[in-house]
Design a protein around this motif. Structure first.
Motif, PDB file in Angstrom:
ATOM      1  N   ARG A  12       0.869  -1.177   0.000  1.00  0.00           N
ATOM      2  CA  ARG A  12       0.000   0.000   0.000  1.00  0.00           C
ATOM      3  C   ARG A  12       0.903   1.224   0.000  1.00  0.00           C
ATOM      4  NH1 ARG A  12      -4.104  -0.259   4.889  1.00  0.00           N
ATOM      5  NH2 ARG A  12      -5.097   1.361   3.627  1.00  0.00           N
ATOM      6  N   PRO A  13       0.562   2.290  -0.727  1.00  0.00           N
ATOM      7  CA  PRO A  13       1.444   3.457  -0.796  1.00  0.00           C
ATOM      8  C   PRO A  13       1.557   4.161   0.551  1.00  0.00           C
ATOM      9  CG  PRO A  13      -0.656   3.915  -1.863  1.00  0.00           C
ATOM     10  CD  PRO A  13      -0.657   2.449  -1.553  1.00  0.00           C
ATOM     11  N   VAL A  14       2.752   4.692   0.811  1.00  0.00           N
ATOM     12  CA  VAL A  14       3.077   5.312   2.097  1.00  0.00           C
ATOM     13  C   VAL A  14       3.716   6.674   1.851  1.00  0.00           C
ATOM     14  CG1 VAL A  14       4.422   5.105   4.222  1.00  0.00           C
ATOM     15  CG2 VAL A  14       3.458   3.048   3.148  1.00  0.00           C
ATOM     16  N   LYS A  15       3.247   7.672   2.589  1.00  0.00           N
ATOM     17  CA  LYS A  15       3.839   9.011   2.538  1.00  0.00           C
ATOM     18  C   LYS A  15       4.868   9.125   3.662  1.00  0.00           C
ATOM     19  CE  LYS A  15       1.161  12.348   1.299  1.00  0.00           C
ATOM     20  NZ  LYS A  15       0.159  13.458   1.220  1.00  0.00           N
ATOM     21  N   CYS A  16       6.097   9.506   3.318  1.00  0.00           N
ATOM     22  CA  CYS A  16       7.185   9.654   4.283  1.00  0.00           C
ATOM     23  C   CYS A  16       7.509  11.143   4.430  1.00  0.00           C
ATOM     24  CB  CYS A  16       8.432   8.903   3.819  1.00  0.00           C
ATOM     25  SG  CYS A  16       8.196   7.125   3.607  1.00  0.00           S
ATOM     26  N   ILE A  17       7.470  11.648   5.666  1.00  0.00           N
ATOM     27  CA  ILE A  17       7.584  13.090   5.885  1.00  0.00           C
ATOM     28  C   ILE A  17       8.637  13.392   6.944  1.00  0.00           C
ATOM     29  CG2 ILE A  17       6.377  15.174   6.650  1.00  0.00           C
ATOM     30  CD1 ILE A  17       3.799  13.980   5.594  1.00  0.00           C
ATOM     31  N   VAL A  18       9.534  14.312   6.616  1.00  0.00           N
ATOM     32  CA  VAL A  18      10.409  14.955   7.595  1.00  0.00           C
ATOM     33  C   VAL A  18       9.852  16.357   7.786  1.00  0.00           C
ATOM     34  CG1 VAL A  18      12.735  15.785   8.085  1.00  0.00           C
ATOM     35  CG2 VAL A  18      12.408  13.579   6.934  1.00  0.00           C
ATOM     36  N   ALA A  19       9.378  16.660   8.984  1.00  0.00           N
ATOM     37  CA  ALA A  19       8.515  17.829   9.179  1.00  0.00           C
ATOM     38  C   ALA A  19       9.282  19.147   9.290  1.00  0.00           C
ATOM     39  CB  ALA A  19       7.621  17.618  10.401  1.00  0.00           C
ATOM     40  N   ASN A  20       9.927  19.385  10.405  1.00  0.00           N
ATOM     41  CA  ASN A  20      10.483  20.720  10.668  1.00  0.00           C
ATOM     42  C   ASN A  20      11.958  20.787  10.267  1.00  0.00           C
ATOM     43  OD1 ASN A  20      10.928  23.321  11.565  1.00  0.00           O
ATOM     44  ND2 ASN A  20       9.898  23.026  13.522  1.00  0.00           N
ATOM     45  N   GLU A  21      12.196  20.921   8.972  1.00  0.00           N
ATOM     46  CA  GLU A  21      13.574  20.923   8.462  1.00  0.00           C
ATOM     47  C   GLU A  21      14.384  22.107   8.979  1.00  0.00           C
ATOM     48  OE1 GLU A  21      13.992  18.891   4.289  1.00  0.00           O
ATOM     49  OE2 GLU A  21      12.387  20.390   4.168  1.00  0.00           O
ATOM     50  N   GLU A  22      13.756  23.262   9.173  1.00  0.00           N
ATOM     51  CA  GLU A  22      14.487  24.430   9.679  1.00  0.00           C
ATOM     52  C   GLU A  22      14.988  24.184  11.098  1.00  0.00           C
ATOM     53  OE1 GLU A  22      12.789  28.286   9.187  1.00  0.00           O
ATOM     54  OE2 GLU A  22      12.053  27.875   7.174  1.00  0.00           O
ATOM     55  N   ALA A  23      14.155  23.611  11.953  1.00  0.00           N
ATOM     56  CA  ALA A  23      14.583  23.319  13.319  1.00  0.00           C
ATOM     57  C   ALA A  23      15.650  22.222  13.328  1.00  0.00           C
ATOM     58  CB  ALA A  23      13.379  22.903  14.156  1.00  0.00           C
ATOM     59  N   LEU A  24      15.522  21.232  12.441  1.00  0.00           N
ATOM     60  CA  LEU A  24      16.536  20.187  12.340  1.00  0.00           C
ATOM     61  C   LEU A  24      17.889  20.769  11.955  1.00  0.00           C
ATOM     62  CD1 LEU A  24      14.386  17.495  10.552  1.00  0.00           C
ATOM     63  CD2 LEU A  24      15.578  17.129  12.719  1.00  0.00           C
ATOM     64  N   ALA A  25      17.880  21.683  11.010  1.00  0.00           N
ATOM     65  CA  ALA A  25      19.132  22.305  10.572  1.00  0.00           C
ATOM     66  C   ALA A  25      19.792  23.087  11.702  1.00  0.00           C
ATOM     67  CB  ALA A  25      18.869  23.211   9.376  1.00  0.00           C
ATOM     68  N   ALA A  26      18.968  23.663  12.572  1.00  0.00           N
ATOM     69  CA  ALA A  26      19.487  24.442  13.694  1.00  0.00           C
ATOM     70  C   ALA A  26      19.712  23.590  14.940  1.00  0.00           C
ATOM     71  CB  ALA A  26      18.518  25.576  14.022  1.00  0.00           C
ATOM     72  N   ASP A  27      19.355  22.283  14.878  1.00  0.00           N
ATOM     73  CA  ASP A  27      19.468  21.367  16.010  1.00  0.00           C
ATOM     74  C   ASP A  27      18.799  21.944  17.258  1.00  0.00           C
ATOM     75  OD1 ASP A  27      20.156  19.072  17.400  1.00  0.00           O
ATOM     76  OD2 ASP A  27      22.120  19.841  17.996  1.00  0.00           O
ATOM     77  N   THR A  28      17.579  22.426  17.056  1.00  0.00           N
ATOM     78  CA  THR A  28      16.808  22.989  18.163  1.00  0.00           C
ATOM     79  C   THR A  28      15.388  22.451  18.114  1.00  0.00           C
ATOM     80  OG1 THR A  28      16.163  25.078  19.218  1.00  0.00           O
ATOM     81  CG2 THR A  28      16.081  25.016  16.813  1.00  0.00           C
ATOM     82  N   ARG A  29      14.709  22.456  19.227  1.00  0.00           N
ATOM     83  CA  ARG A  29      13.370  21.875  19.308  1.00  0.00           C
ATOM     84  C   ARG A  29      12.428  22.547  18.315  1.00  0.00           C
ATOM     85  NH1 ARG A  29      10.384  18.760  22.930  1.00  0.00           N
ATOM     86  NH2 ARG A  29       8.173  19.289  23.155  1.00  0.00           N
ATOM     87  N   TYR A  30      12.509  23.861  18.211  1.00  0.00           N
ATOM     88  CA  TYR A  30      11.667  24.610  17.273  1.00  0.00           C
ATOM     89  C   TYR A  30      12.357  25.913  16.921  1.00  0.00           C
ATOM     90  CZ  TYR A  30      10.222  26.791  21.694  1.00  0.00           C
ATOM     91  OH  TYR A  30      10.217  27.410  22.923  1.00  0.00           O
ATOM     92  N   VAL A  31      11.855  26.573  15.882  1.00  0.00           N
ATOM     93  CA  VAL A  31      12.429  27.840  15.432  1.00  0.00           C
ATOM     94  C   VAL A  31      11.763  29.015  16.148  1.00  0.00           C
ATOM     95  CG1 VAL A  31      12.812  29.343  13.437  1.00  0.00           C
ATOM     96  CG2 VAL A  31      13.006  26.856  13.179  1.00  0.00           C
ATOM     97  N   GLU A  32      10.432  29.057  16.134  1.00  0.00           N
ATOM     98  CA  GLU A  32       9.703  30.166  16.750  1.00  0.00           C
ATOM     99  C   GLU A  32       8.637  29.721  17.751  1.00  0.00           C
ATOM    100  OE1 GLU A  32       9.237  33.721  13.754  1.00  0.00           O
ATOM    101  OE2 GLU A  32       8.808  31.846  12.690  1.00  0.00           O
ATOM    102  N   ALA A  33       8.085  28.537  17.566  1.00  0.00           N
ATOM    103  CA  ALA A  33       7.055  28.018  18.459  1.00  0.00           C
ATOM    104  C   ALA A  33       7.090  26.499  18.396  1.00  0.00           C
ATOM    105  CB  ALA A  33       5.678  28.541  18.055  1.00  0.00           C
ATOM    106  N   ASP A  34       6.717  25.845  19.491  1.00  0.00           N
ATOM    107  CA  ASP A  34       6.714  24.383  19.532  1.00  0.00           C
ATOM    108  C   ASP A  34       5.666  23.860  18.549  1.00  0.00           C
ATOM    109  OD1 ASP A  34       6.402  21.665  20.177  1.00  0.00           O
ATOM    110  OD2 ASP A  34       6.992  22.020  22.254  1.00  0.00           O
TER     111      ASP A  34
END
Length: 276
Positions: A42-64
């Motif tokens: 069955r088809p599956v959607k694969c998502i990496v969500a908050n790329e900006e926060a990942l790049a900064a290695d922080t929980r979030y950029v402006e809000a959780d």
């Protein structure tokens, strides 16, 4: 937000990592799925969500991100806009969202009242130490708005969390028929219900002798603040308890509230279906 697809057709299943940018285990599990490119049924959607926060290695950029759903496409913060975009991508999908903690090395599902029926059918297929009903504390979280199973996969940043996330992702897809295999665990999954926060006052040193998901008896010390013992007035089960995981609380108190699946649920357990 990075979006890839396994298989052909309109996906009704999604796997998400990177809701928080300092929790890489789900991201690595998603990337491993994409790289492996299994022959899904069955088809599956694969998502990496908050790329900006990942790049900064922080929980979030402006809000959780996991506190602002359903978001707003015209919102003031990056995460408000991202929440709205992510919900649009997940519409019509049964979703696994993978996280990690600073308090527990094992795996447990985080549930809301809206997803309890889904959890009853899927969680017995997953290798989980526990499931936690967080219905009293879900404001702004993804599990309030979509058919989502959220799983804490281990200690934040650890190799073990990545291994757990990869295992849970494959078990989730097998439970929904996207991958072969998938058998429910006969013993089921113990279910806990959060009852209240355990506050933490300002201090220089904290300690938590209590162990998550192990009963604290009345009169037992569960934490210390600058050496002063905090003693339980009544029995409870600690969840997400740690010395420094949260700024103003140690974690949560819970009560044991039954099991999801297992032999007590009956012998005839069908493979869960994707809601339509």
């Amino acid at each position: 937000m990075r979006i890839e697809q396994l298989g052909d057709g309109e996906p009704e299943i999604a796997v998400v990592g990177g809701i928080h940018g300092d929790e890489p285990c789900g991201v690595r599990a998603v990337e491993q799925l994409i790289e492996r490119d299994p022959d899904v049924e069955r088809p599956v959607k694969c998502i990496v969500a908050n790329e900006e926060a990942l790049a900064a290695d922080t929980r979030y950029v402006e809000a959780d991100l996991n506190r602002v759903f359903p978001g707003d496409p015209d919102g003031d913060t990056h995460e408000e806009r991202l929440a709205a975009a992510l919900l649009a991508e997940l519409k019509g999908c049964t979703t696994l969202s993978m996280h990690s903690t600073q308090s527990y090395t094992g795996t447990f599902a985080v549930l809301a009242e809206e997803t309890m029926a889904l959890a009853q059918s899927i969680c017995p297929y997953l290798t989980l130490d526990a499931a936690v009903d967080t219905s009293a504390f879900t404001e702004g979280r993804l599990i309030e708005h979509e058919p989502v199973i959220e799983v804490e996969c281990g200690y934040q940043g650890s190799a073990g969390a990545t291994e757990h996330a990869s295992m849970i992702a494959e078990e989730f897809l097998a439970a929904l028929g996207a991958l072969p295999g998938g058998e429910p665990h006969d013993e089921g999954v113990p279910l806990y219900r959060l009852t209240h926060l355990i506050p933490k006052g300002a201090a220089d040193a904290y300690d938590v002798p209590a162990t998550n998901f192990e009963r604290v008896a009345a009169g037992e010390t569960y934490a210390t603040i600058d050496g002063e013992e905090l003693v339980a007035d009544e029995p409870f089960y600690p969840v997400l308890m740690s010395p420094n995981g949260y700024e103003n609380e140690f974690g949560y108190a819970a009560e044991l509230d039954g099991r999801l699946g297992g032999s007590a649920a009956g012998d005839e357990r069908d493979r869960p279906e994707t809601p339509r």
